[in-house]
Design an enzyme around this catalytic site. Structure first.
Site, PDB file in Angstrom:
ATOM      1  N   GLU A  61       0.822  -1.202   0.000  1.00  0.00           N
ATOM      2  CA  GLU A  61       0.000   0.000   0.000  1.00  0.00           C
ATOM      3  C   GLU A  61       0.865   1.265   0.000  1.00  0.00           C
ATOM      4  O   GLU A  61       0.591   2.235  -0.717  1.00  0.00           O
ATOM      5  CB  GLU A  61      -0.930   0.014   1.221  1.00  0.00           C
ATOM      6  CG  GLU A  61      -1.908  -1.152   1.270  1.00  0.00           C
ATOM      7  CD  GLU A  61      -1.377  -2.336   2.053  1.00  0.00           C
ATOM      8  OE1 GLU A  61      -2.173  -3.014   2.713  1.00  0.00           O
ATOM      9  OE2 GLU A  61      -0.150  -2.602   1.999  1.00  0.00           O
ATOM     10  N   ALA A 174      15.776 -42.419  -9.144  1.00  0.00           N
ATOM     11  CA  ALA A 174      17.219 -42.582  -9.360  1.00  0.00           C
ATOM     12  C   ALA A 174      17.499 -44.029  -9.718  1.00  0.00           C
ATOM     13  O   ALA A 174      16.672 -44.926  -9.484  1.00  0.00           O
ATOM     14  CB  ALA A 174      17.999 -42.187  -8.107  1.00  0.00           C
ATOM     15  N   THR A 208      21.093 -37.505   0.849  1.00  0.00           N
ATOM     16  CA  THR A 208      21.187 -36.797  -0.431  1.00  0.00           C
ATOM     17  C   THR A 208      22.445 -35.933  -0.476  1.00  0.00           C
ATOM     18  O   THR A 208      23.113 -35.835  -1.513  1.00  0.00           O
ATOM     19  CB  THR A 208      19.929 -35.937  -0.653  1.00  0.00           C
ATOM     20  OG1 THR A 208      18.781 -36.784  -0.686  1.00  0.00           O
ATOM     21  CG2 THR A 208      20.015 -35.170  -1.962  1.00  0.00           C
ATOM     22  N   SER A 234      20.557 -36.556  11.617  1.00  0.00           N
ATOM     23  CA  SER A 234      20.458 -36.951  13.027  1.00  0.00           C
ATOM     24  C   SER A 234      21.812 -37.049  13.710  1.00  0.00           C
ATOM     25  O   SER A 234      21.974 -36.649  14.871  1.00  0.00           O
ATOM     26  CB  SER A 234      19.721 -38.295  13.137  1.00  0.00           C
ATOM     27  OG  SER A 234      18.390 -38.175  12.693  1.00  0.00           O
TER      28      SER A 234
END
Length: 374
Positions: A61, A174, A208, A234
């Protein structure tokens, strides 16, 4: 189609133009909502336009009011079209409702109510108390879709979790040895980066990171600032020289058990390490999402392996699947999620198609759980 990267068609009216302006705030204004604003003068001509800037800078605004002033336009008696209810509280900036009142506008058309408890109707009420006509609802579905993550964070205290995967026709992400570059074509990869741009954070797992060594950033489309990169790890096994942690900073790692030497090596690379342990000794994924919500993350984009995908899906934490399907068969390999066997098809996780669209030679699917996450 409910959500999409910034490909809005030519605006058909002031609110549609405001929605198109709001898309320019993607990748710029987080954690604030994406808002666009158009001011129409008494003669029916657009005299001001604006969208939300970086956090701490002007809202839509105020940008539109500044635009009108820069062109010498008088906004008294004008109609303001804005995609989200003007704020009514002092945050990083003063209330937009007060700015509109001071400007002397006559009418404000709001696409959707602000789900932020600090606003939640108070902005509209303040405008109405000042004698400004307030209408609401036009463009609400589009505005909500554009801010689906902000709504999630305000209403549920956690980000909207979008899980992205690229698969073959036989459902493989994959080869058996983990190689996945590239299952889909270049157009799909560029499109995927446009979806990455929507997110306040990009998340993957340590598996990954170790196998693919991804950068996990936005490269194929322009962006004002890179999203936070998040690793679920972890036991703090992320290599300190992994590409995801270079350049240093803007990386958050969630662990479950501490190792002072590993943590120190990561922190030297600028990685923030947070511990969210579950009774199983792994990262508590629900607690992680709540923590990301507290950090102001609206949309969380996940690109991970089949194990972490399965954990997120099994815990009922996935709000949306973004799947690119390549027209090829690759045989044995890894799947989208290692969910494990079920006793019957009635126990399968069910999804509804939201959008299906060709992207280059591939197909983009957008799906949501038939039973939404709590």
């Amino acid at each position: 189609m409910l959500e999409r990267p910034a490909t809005t068609p030519a605006p058909a009216g002031p609110m549609q133009e405001a929605l198109a302006l709001a898309e320019h705030a993607i990748g710029l204004c987080e954690p604030n909502p994406r808002v666009g604003c158009v001011i129409v003068g008494a003669d029916g001509q657009v005299i001001g336009r604006g969208h939300t800037q970086e956090a701490g800078d002007a809202h839509a605004e105020v940008m539109a009011l500044r635009d009108a002033a820069a062109h010498g336009a008088d906004v008294r008696g004008a109609t303001v079209y804005v995609t989200l209810e003007p704020c009514s509280h002092h945050g990083r900036t003063p209330p937009c409702a007060d700015a509109l009142i001071a400007a002397g506008v006559a009418r404000v058309v709001v696409a959707m109510r602000d789900p932020n408890p600090l606003v939640a109707g108070q902005g509209a009420a303040r405008l109405a108390a000042a004698g400004i006509v307030v209408d609401a609802g036009e463009g609400e579905r589009e505005a909500r879709a554009l801010n689906i993550g902000f709504v999630s964070r305000m209403e549920r205290g956690r980000p909207w979790l979008r899980l992205k995967a690229a698969i073959s026709l036989d459902g493989r992400t994959a080869l058996g040895d983990g190689r996945s570059q590239w299952i889909t074509g270049e157009a799909a990869r560029v499109d995927g980066h446009a979806w990455r741009k929507r997110a306040g954070a990009l998340l993957t797992g340590v598996g990954t990171v170790r196998e693919d060594d991804p950068r996990l950033d936005v490269r194929h489309v322009p962006i004002a600032r890179q999203p936070l990169r998040v690793i679920v790890d972890s036991r703090l096994e992320t290599p300190p020289d992994a590409r995801i942690v270079a350049p240093p900073g803007n990386v958050l790692l969630y662990g479950a058990s501490d190792d002072a030497a590993r943590r120190g090596a990561l922190e030297e690379r600028g990685v923030e390490v947070a511990f969210m342990s579950s009774p199983t000794g792994k990262v508590d994924l629900a607690a992680m999402l709540a923590d990301l919500g507290r950090r102001g993350i609206n949309e969380l984009h996940v690109e991970a392996g089949e194990k972490l995908n399965a954990s997120l899906l099994g815990a009922g934490l996935v709000d949306e699947l973004l799947v690119y399907v390549a027209p090829r068969l690759i045989g044995s390999g890894r799947g989208l999620a290692a969910l494990g066997p079920i006793a019957g098809l009635d126990q399968a996780l069910g999804f509804a198609f939201i959008a299906i669209e060709p992207v280059g030679d591939d197909l983009r699917l957008l799906l949501r759980p038939r039973t939404p996450p709590a």
